[in-house]
Each structure stands twice: as structure tokens, then as C-alpha cells.
Design a protein around this motif. Structure first.
Motif, PDB file in Angstrom:
ATOM      1  N   LYS A   1       1.069   4.063  -2.846  1.00 16.61           N
ATOM      2  CA  LYS A   1       0.779   5.472  -2.546  1.00 16.61           C
ATOM      3  C   LYS A   1       1.943   6.362  -2.977  1.00 16.61           C
TER       4      LYS A   1
ATOM      5  N   TYR B   1       0.830  -1.207   0.000  1.00 21.48           N
ATOM      6  CA  TYR B   1       0.000   0.000   0.000  1.00 21.48           C
ATOM      7  C   TYR B   1       0.864   1.255   0.000  1.00 21.48           C
ATOM      8  N   TYR B   2       1.864   1.300   0.874  1.00 23.00           N
ATOM      9  CA  TYR B   2       2.702   2.496   0.959  1.00 23.00           C
ATOM     10  C   TYR B   2       3.529   2.697  -0.307  1.00 23.00           C
TER      11      TYR B   2
ATOM     12  N   THR C   1       1.114   2.201  -9.731  1.00 26.27           N
ATOM     13  CA  THR C   1       0.108   2.223  -8.659  1.00 26.27           C
ATOM     14  C   THR C   1      -0.958   1.170  -8.923  1.00 26.27           C
TER      15      THR C   1
ATOM     16  N   LEU D   1      -7.457   3.907  -2.690  1.00 22.39           N
ATOM     17  CA  LEU D   1      -6.344   4.354  -3.534  1.00 22.39           C
ATOM     18  C   LEU D   1      -6.548   3.896  -4.976  1.00 22.39           C
TER      19      LEU D   1
ATOM     20  N   TYR E   1       1.691   6.770  -6.631  1.00 20.67           N
ATOM     21  CA  TYR E   1       0.535   7.625  -6.958  1.00 20.67           C
ATOM     22  C   TYR E   1       0.892   9.101  -6.822  1.00 20.67           C
ATOM     23  N   THR E   2       1.595   9.448  -5.745  1.00 13.82           N
ATOM     24  CA  THR E   2       1.994  10.851  -5.536  1.00 13.82           C
ATOM     25  C   THR E   2       2.974  11.309  -6.617  1.00 13.82           C
TER      26      THR E   2
END
Length: 383
Positions: A159, A155-156, A170, A190, A162-163
């Protein structure tokens, strides 16, 4: 001599048995949630081993006494420095109590001792993230390398991509998680955001609806659904979701603005006007607050001329702003030489707010200053 030895041995055995039975009782009390009594029994042992200190730490943590839990873990580690379980729990508790630099130090050593332990890398990633250290992503990558299905690390990482607007990466990572755990709320959310960011509105709608089905509600999710349905030319559904967003957050200016535009498309000008005006009102910055803050800033710097200017601006925006009216009088009191001018500002304050109970504190100060100025005038006229 033989009889004495046997008696001594018997006493030792009795003592050991008594201690063992006490520990069994303490463990059973811990198991049913009677932590305080369990801790008392653990502390009453003739010899408290590192293992018992770990149990004390666990019980204290369960009670919410995190400082005592940390102290107990430290005692366990002091007795047995190679006790990795105690050190790992100690590091995790340091992180949970926001002691990130200490946690960083402990995890650095744990990773040195066990470089192939994925949890140590994951925990270090969280610590680095809290410290705003860009190497956090390195530790999440290492976690996934050691445990390819570590959901939190995936997940991290997702993320992070994604940023950076690396939507393909992602997508790959979020779907990898959801294939194994379709109920993972954070990853579902997300995944929906990722589809929306790529303007894949049909996919975004499906994913956001799935987020709602998982029991999660937010004004932002409803607003995104409204926007996505609008992009798919489903106006009635878009309106419905914008209205749901406003029910959850009536102050959401963007939702009011979008709803107003949709009502305009439907030729419902009255409803459009209502929401567009609300959007305008909610979007308008609170200039009175900004002006007042600037006035107070200049007052602190003893620049009373500028303070006067900004307190007047604040009152132009909001004539009923008690603090600004009083501070205007204080600035005038410090800026003008004429006593009558200074007096007039305090009188103006009283004329406006003396009957307002919310202004009682400032009213008392204004009256006291008026009395002082009048006394100063009297003394001056007598000279």
C-alpha cells in the motif's frame, strides 16, 4: 514437635491443594466463557501471581473491560518485569485502546529485548502509522525481513508503494501474498486497484470480479468495473455495473455522469438526461450551508454587516432555510438602529415560518424579541 510439624505440613498441603483446585475451576470457567465467575475465583486466591494477573487481564479483555485488563497487565509486569508475554499483550492492548504513545514506548523496549521478533516490529509499524510517523514503513520492512511471508506487513508495504505510484513494487508484493493466500480480500482489492491505475483494464476487470466473488461489494468497485468495461468497449456491461454502483449508492454523482454519457452513446437521450441532471444536482455544492456558516462566523465576530450579506445569499440559494431567516433577523437587530427596521425582519420570519413545526424554537425567540422591541418603542414614544 514432630506431630506439630506434620500437622502444619498437612495444613499447608491442604491449602495448596485447595488453591490448585480453585485455579483449575477458574480456568475451566474461563474456557467456557464464564469470565466474571472466573475472575472472582482468580481474585480470591491467597496469593495472586503474575500468571494469575495475566489470566485476569485476558478474562477482562474478553468481557470488553479494557481498562481493567490494562490494570491487570500492569500488576503482572510490576511483579515480573521480564515477563515478555504480559508486556507484549499490554502493548497490544494499549494500541487497541488508541494509547499510541504509551504503546510506542513499550514496543521500543520490547524490540530492544527481542530485536528478531517480527511481531514486535509489525506492531510498532502499526503504532507509528497511527501516529502519522513516516518511520512506520521501516518497521514493516524489518518485519518482512524477519518473516518474508508476513501477510499484513506485506500488505502495508504494498500500500505504501501504491501511494507512491511505484506500481511495479506494489504488483510484486501483492502477488507474493496472493500466491500463499488467494482469499486475502485487502490484498485482492489493492491488486485490482494497482492494475486499474496502470490502465491494465482486462487484468483489473478480472481482479475486481474476483473481489466480488469473495463477497465484498461497494459502489466504488462496481464503478471501477463499469469504467474498465467501457475502456474495453463493452458498453452493455459497463452500463450494468454503473447501474449496480448507483443501486448501492444513489448519491454517487460520478456514476450517474458516466451512465448518462453511455446512454448518450446509445442514443437514449431521455435516460441520458435523467442521469446527467442527477449528476449535476449531486455535484452542486450546498452553497446555502456554506453561506449560512459564513454568516454565523461573521455574527460571532460581531461583523453584522457581512453576516447580513451571507444570510441573504443563503436564502437566495434556499428560501426555506429556517435558521438563515432567523439569523438574518438577529443580524439586522444588531446592525440597524431603527426599531421598525429591526422589527420588520422578525415579522418576516414569522410570516414565513410561524406555522412550520420545525421552526418552533426560533418562532418563540422571534416573538419574544418582537415583544421586547415593541416595549422599547413604547418607552421611547413616552419620553
Amino acid at each position: 514437635m514432630r506431630i506439630t510439624y506434620l500437622i502444619f505440613l498437612f495444613l499447608i498441603i491442604q491449602r495448596v491443594e485447595a488453591q490448585t483446585s480453585t485455579l483449575v475451576l477458574a480456568d475451566s470457567l474461563y474456557a467456557i466463557g464464564k469470565y466474571q465467575k472466573a475472575i472472582q475465583l482468580y481474585n480470591n486466591q491467597a496469593t495472586i501471581s503474575a500468571t494469575i494477573y495475566q489470566k485476569i487481564a485476558s478474562a477482562e479483555k474478553a468481557r470488553g473491560n479494557l481498562t481493567q485488563a490494562l490494570a491487570a497487565y500492569k500488576k503482572a509486569i510490576a511483579q515480573e518485569p521480564n515477563l515478555l508475554v504480559a508486556r507484549a499483550n499490554y502493548a497490544k492492548l494499549l494500541r487497541q485502546t488508541y494509547q499510541y504513545k504509551k504503546a510506542d514506548s513499550v514496543y521500543t523496549e520490547l524490540i530492544r529485548l527481542q530485536p528478531k521478533n517480527p511481531d514486535f516490529h509489525y506492531q510498532m509499524g502499526i503504532v507509528k502509522q497511527r501516529l502519522k510517523d513516516t518511520t512506520a514503513v521501516h518497521y514493516f520492512r524489518k518485519t518482512v525481513k524477519l518473516d518474508s511471508l508476513h501477510q499484513n506487513a506485506l500488505y502495508y508495504l504494498a500500500k505504501h508503494f501504491y501511494t507512491q505510484k511505484k506500481f511495479g513494487k506494489t504488483e510484486k508484493l501483492t502477488q507474493k501474498v496472493l500466491q500463499k493466500n488467494s482469499l486475502n480480500l485487502k490484498v485482492n482489492l489493492l491488486s485490482a486497484q494497482n492494475a486499474y491505475a496502470q490502465k491494465h483494464y482486462k487484468t483489473a476487470i478480472k481482479r475486481y470480479l474476483n473481489v466480488l466473488n469473495l463477497g465484498y461489494q461497494s459502489a466504488t468497485v462496481y464503478e471501477k468495473l463499469g469504467a474498465a468495461f467501457y475502456q474495453e468497449s463493452q458498453i452493455l456491461k459497463a452500463i450494468d455495473f454503473y447501474k449496480k454502483a448507483i443501486r448501492l449508492d444513489s448519491q454517487k454523482a460520478s456514476a450517474h455522469a458516466s451512465l448518462g454519457k453511455l446512454y448518450l452513446l446509445q442514443e437514449k437521450p431521455e435516460k441520458a438526461e435523467e442521469h446527467l441532471l442527477l449528476a449535476l444536482l449531486l455535484s452542486k455544492p450546498q452553497l446555502d450551508e456554506l453561506y449560512q456558516s459564513l454568516g454565523l462566523t461573521y455574527k460571532t465576530q460581531k461583523d453584522y454587516k457581512k453576516a447580513l450579506h451571507y444570510f441573504k445569499l443563503a436564502l437566495e440559494e434556499n428560501p426555506n432555510k429556517i435558521r438563515s431567516q432567523f439569523e438574518l433577523a438577529v443580524a439586522a437587530d444588531n446592525y440597524y438602529a431603527e426599531l421598525d427596521t429591526r422589527l420588520s425582519y422578525y415579522k418576516l420570519f414569522l410570516n414565513k415560518f410561524e406555522s412550520n413545526s420545525k421552526a418552533n424554537y426560533y418562532t418563540a425567540l422571534a416573538k419574544r424579541r418582537i415583544s421586547d422591541i415593541k416595549q422599547e418603542k413604547h418607552l421611547g414614544s413616552g419620553q
